[in-house]
Write a protein that holds these residues in place. Structure first.
Motif, PDB file in Angstrom:
ATOM      1  N   GLY A   8      16.175  19.788  41.363  1.00 42.52           N
ATOM      2  CA  GLY A   8      17.089  20.670  41.963  1.00 42.52           C
ATOM      3  C   GLY A   8      17.527  20.637  43.083  1.00 42.52           C
ATOM      4  O   GLY A   8      18.829  20.811  43.496  1.00 42.52           O
ATOM      5  N   ARG A   9      16.793  20.298  44.139  1.00 44.22           N
ATOM      6  CA  ARG A   9      17.226  20.044  45.412  1.00 44.22           C
ATOM      7  C   ARG A   9      18.459  18.978  45.765  1.00 44.22           C
ATOM      8  O   ARG A   9      19.431  19.349  46.316  1.00 44.22           O
ATOM      9  CB  ARG A   9      16.038  20.032  46.386  1.00 44.22           C
ATOM     10  N   ASP A  10      18.205  18.077  45.083  1.00 45.29           N
ATOM     11  CA  ASP A  10      18.873  16.696  44.810  1.00 45.29           C
ATOM     12  C   ASP A  10      20.425  17.059  44.318  1.00 45.29           C
ATOM     13  O   ASP A  10      21.277  16.505  44.521  1.00 45.29           O
ATOM     14  CB  ASP A  10      18.349  15.538  44.020  1.00 45.29           C
ATOM     15  N   LYS A  11      20.258  18.326  43.402  1.00 46.80           N
ATOM     16  CA  LYS A  11      21.618  18.511  42.786  1.00 46.80           C
ATOM     17  C   LYS A  11      22.359  19.814  43.281  1.00 46.80           C
ATOM     18  O   LYS A  11      23.285  20.235  43.019  1.00 46.80           O
ATOM     19  CB  LYS A  11      21.147  18.970  41.398  1.00 46.80           C
ATOM     20  N   GLY A  12      21.535  20.036  44.657  1.00 48.29           N
ATOM     21  CA  GLY A  12      22.343  21.126  45.368  1.00 48.29           C
ATOM     22  C   GLY A  12      21.842  22.727  45.180  1.00 48.29           C
ATOM     23  O   GLY A  12      22.247  23.416  45.655  1.00 48.29           O
ATOM     24  N   TYR A  13      20.733  22.666  44.363  1.00 51.34           N
ATOM     25  CA  TYR A  13      20.127  23.936  44.195  1.00 51.34           C
ATOM     26  C   TYR A  13      18.903  24.245  45.076  1.00 51.34           C
ATOM     27  O   TYR A  13      18.356  23.505  45.475  1.00 51.34           O
ATOM     28  CB  TYR A  13      19.710  24.066  42.774  1.00 51.34           C
ATOM     29  N   SER A  14      18.586  25.629  45.351  1.00 52.42           N
ATOM     30  CA  SER A  14      17.474  25.746  46.137  1.00 52.42           C
ATOM     31  C   SER A  14      16.633  26.742  45.338  1.00 52.42           C
ATOM     32  O   SER A  14      16.778  28.119  45.509  1.00 52.42           O
ATOM     33  CB  SER A  14      18.174  26.558  47.434  1.00 52.42           C
ATOM     34  N   PHE A  15      15.970  26.415  44.513  1.00 53.69           N
ATOM     35  CA  PHE A  15      15.003  27.148  43.665  1.00 53.69           C
ATOM     36  C   PHE A  15      14.052  28.162  44.565  1.00 53.69           C
ATOM     37  O   PHE A  15      13.452  27.508  45.587  1.00 53.69           O
ATOM     38  CB  PHE A  15      14.399  26.298  42.770  1.00 53.69           C
TER      39      PHE A  15
END
Length: 535
Positions: free
Chosen positions: A265-272
């Motif tokens: 998710g971080r690699d896709k721009g998300y901050s879970f």
């Protein structure tokens, strides 16, 4: 609580009808003077506050015996009934918040949607794992309901109408595991807070949910890319190691997989910032599971990460809280045994010829029981204990609840249930509860033998009340010879996946529930105080 409204947006429906052609044949066109099509009205569903049943204080055994005595005195319907010990629910809650203090409890409503259990848990501050519109509305219709942000719609594959309902009710957190679900949510609930359900190893669980739900790890990057392209807000990850997990290490493995998807998710721009560890908890294994989870969470999701963590226990919260009482409505045994026990003498009985015929009939009955499922596999299918496989039943008891009712757990939840006598000799003698109830698994020694009835026991079979031959609760189990028609059998550990899936097949009623706060004075006082204003 004031009645809430469930609103369906008219924009979700087509505003006009289109005309289609087939070859040269056109559908007729309305004249220009025709009125425009009527506007679709908003659909309003009122959430009516649930009326809660009353409860008493004292032990489950005392309440059950009191109810049996009351039925015997009044001659009322001998219907089967549950005793719900809310003190057991309280103890499970206390154990959870003590052993898993970092994990918010979101009770799995599907396990047992009993309204008094739901209200007690809501007032204790728990959240709720709901899988349908009905479960969401049941929770939000409580006299003291939780806020919608204490509900997660944890069904990865939802009907469109349920997604609309969640939006209207203010339930934003929901799970997904496939592209179609993302497209559906983008259209119907674009503000949703999405949680990606991943596939984990559930091979050591009673019910393997991974056969149906969960995105394989290798598919997660593409799902996250799709969610991003749809401007959807994915906030975290969920998993479920399967219902009734037997191996704590399954949780360690699942938490590690979740951390991998957090990095994706971080690699896709998300901050879970959200992790749902699902359910699978059982009382028998809870302490080692909690220890494994604490270590795994501290290793992969340390406190300083600021990740909100929830769990979805079901059977752990309610299994031991419900005990079922069933009445013996009929019995099949040799005429000599039945009449002899009753002190009745009938000419012709007791002769070698009559005994031989009776033995033939009982042998046929026994052969029928052990071949219910064909090839002698019926006993395994219907929850026979291993200790009885070499035995044949000498008597058949028929009770007023069965696999179409509360004992559906035998068919759907792989339970092996263990009866014990509540009364003997036609109700003349009340019998005590066992000191503790064993889990509903195969045992080397039947519960009645463990309780000291061994010398007076004989192999028996127990059947439900319907006209279906699959309605067998136990193929072979040791029960006291003193049991007669009118006596009562008790069944412990009956709170999970029982009453929630019961039917009224063949016209038989569902078993009712009577409630107590239990014997622990601290728990009883706390429950009475917490529920007092809600009743």
């Amino acid at each position: 609580m004031a009645a809430a409204s469930l609103l369906i947006n008219p924009s979700d429906f087509p505003s006009s009808l289109e005309c289609y052609t087939t070859g040269s044949a056109y559908l007729p066109t309305p004249p220009s003077t025709s009125p425009p099509p009527p506007q679709v009205r908003e659909k309003i569903i009122e959430l009516k506050t649930i009326e809660l049943p009353s409860f008493v204080t004292g032990s489950a055994q005392a309440l059950m015996q009191s109810r049996i005595a009351e039925l015997a005195m009044t001659g009322d319907d001998e219907g089967a009934f549950f005793v719900g010990d809310l003190g057991e629910v309280w103890r499970a809650w206390k154990s959870w918040v003590t052993e898993l203090s970092r994990v918010e409890l979101f009770y799995a409503v599907k396990c047992n949607p009993d309204p008094l259990v739901l209200q007690l848990l809501a007032l204790l501050g728990t959240g709720f794992d709901c899988a349908s519109q009905s479960e969401m509305t049941a929770v939000l219709s409580l006299p003291s309901p939780p806020s919608p942000d204490k509900i997660i719609f944890a069904n990865p594959c939802k009907p469109a109408s349920f997604v609309r309902a969640a939006r209207s009710l203010g339930v934003d957190a929901m799970t997904f595991d496939n592209t179609d679900e993302l497209l559906k949510i983008a259209k119907l609930h674009p503000r949703a807070k999405l949680v990606l359900r991943i596939l984990t190893d559930d091979s050591k669980s009673l019910c393997r949910l991974g056969l149906k739900f969960g995105a394989p790890i290798e598919t997660c990057p593409s799902l996250l890319a799709t969610a991003q392209s749809l401007n959807l807000d994915v906030v975290g990850v969920s998993f479920h190691v399967g219902s009734g997990c037997k191996d704590p290490q399954m949780f360690d493995d699942a938490v590690g997989r979740a951390k991998t998807v957090f990095e994706m998710g971080r690699d896709k721009g998300y901050s879970f910032n959200f992790l749902d560890i699902g359910g699978g908890f059982e009382a028998e294994y809870f302490l080692p599971m909690a220890k494994t989870l604490r270590e795994a969470l501290d290793r992969h999701f340390p406190v300083e990460m600021g990740v909100r963590i929830i769990g979805e226990p079901g059977r752990f919260m309610v299994s031991s809280a419900f005990t079922l009482a069933t009445n013996i409505i009929a019995r099949r045994a040799t005429a000599q045994a039945v009449l002899g026990a009753a002190g009745v003498v009938v000419g012709g009985l007791g002769t070698p010829e009559s005994e031989k015929e009776e033995e033939k009939a009982m042998d046929f009955m026994s052969a029928s029981i052990v071949s219910l499922n064909g090839s002698g596999e019926g006993s395994m299918h219907l929850g026979d204990a291993g200790s009885g496989e070499e035995q044949t039943p000498k008597v058949m008891y028929y009770i007023n609840d069965g696999v179409y009712g509360s004992f559906n757990c035998i068919m759907f939840d792989h339970q092996i249930v263990h009866p014990f006598p509540l009364t003997l000799n036609g109700g003349a003698s009340l019998q005590p509860f066992p000191r503790s109830f064993p889990p509903n698994v195969q045992m080397e020694e039947d519960l009645t033998v463990q309780m000291g009835y061994g010398a007076s026991c004989e192999p028996a079979s127990v059947w439900g009340p319907t006209c279906d031959s699959i309605d067998c609760v136990r193929n072979v189990v040791m029960l006291p010879r003193e049991l007669e028609v009118g006596d009562w059998l008790g069944w412990g550990e009956m709170g999970a996946y029982t009453v929630c899936a019961a039917s009224t097949f063949n016209g038989f009623n569902k078993s009712q529930v009577h409630y107590t706060t239990g014997t622990d004075p601290v728990a009883s006082a706390a429950i009475s105080r917490v529920l007092g204003d809600a009743i």
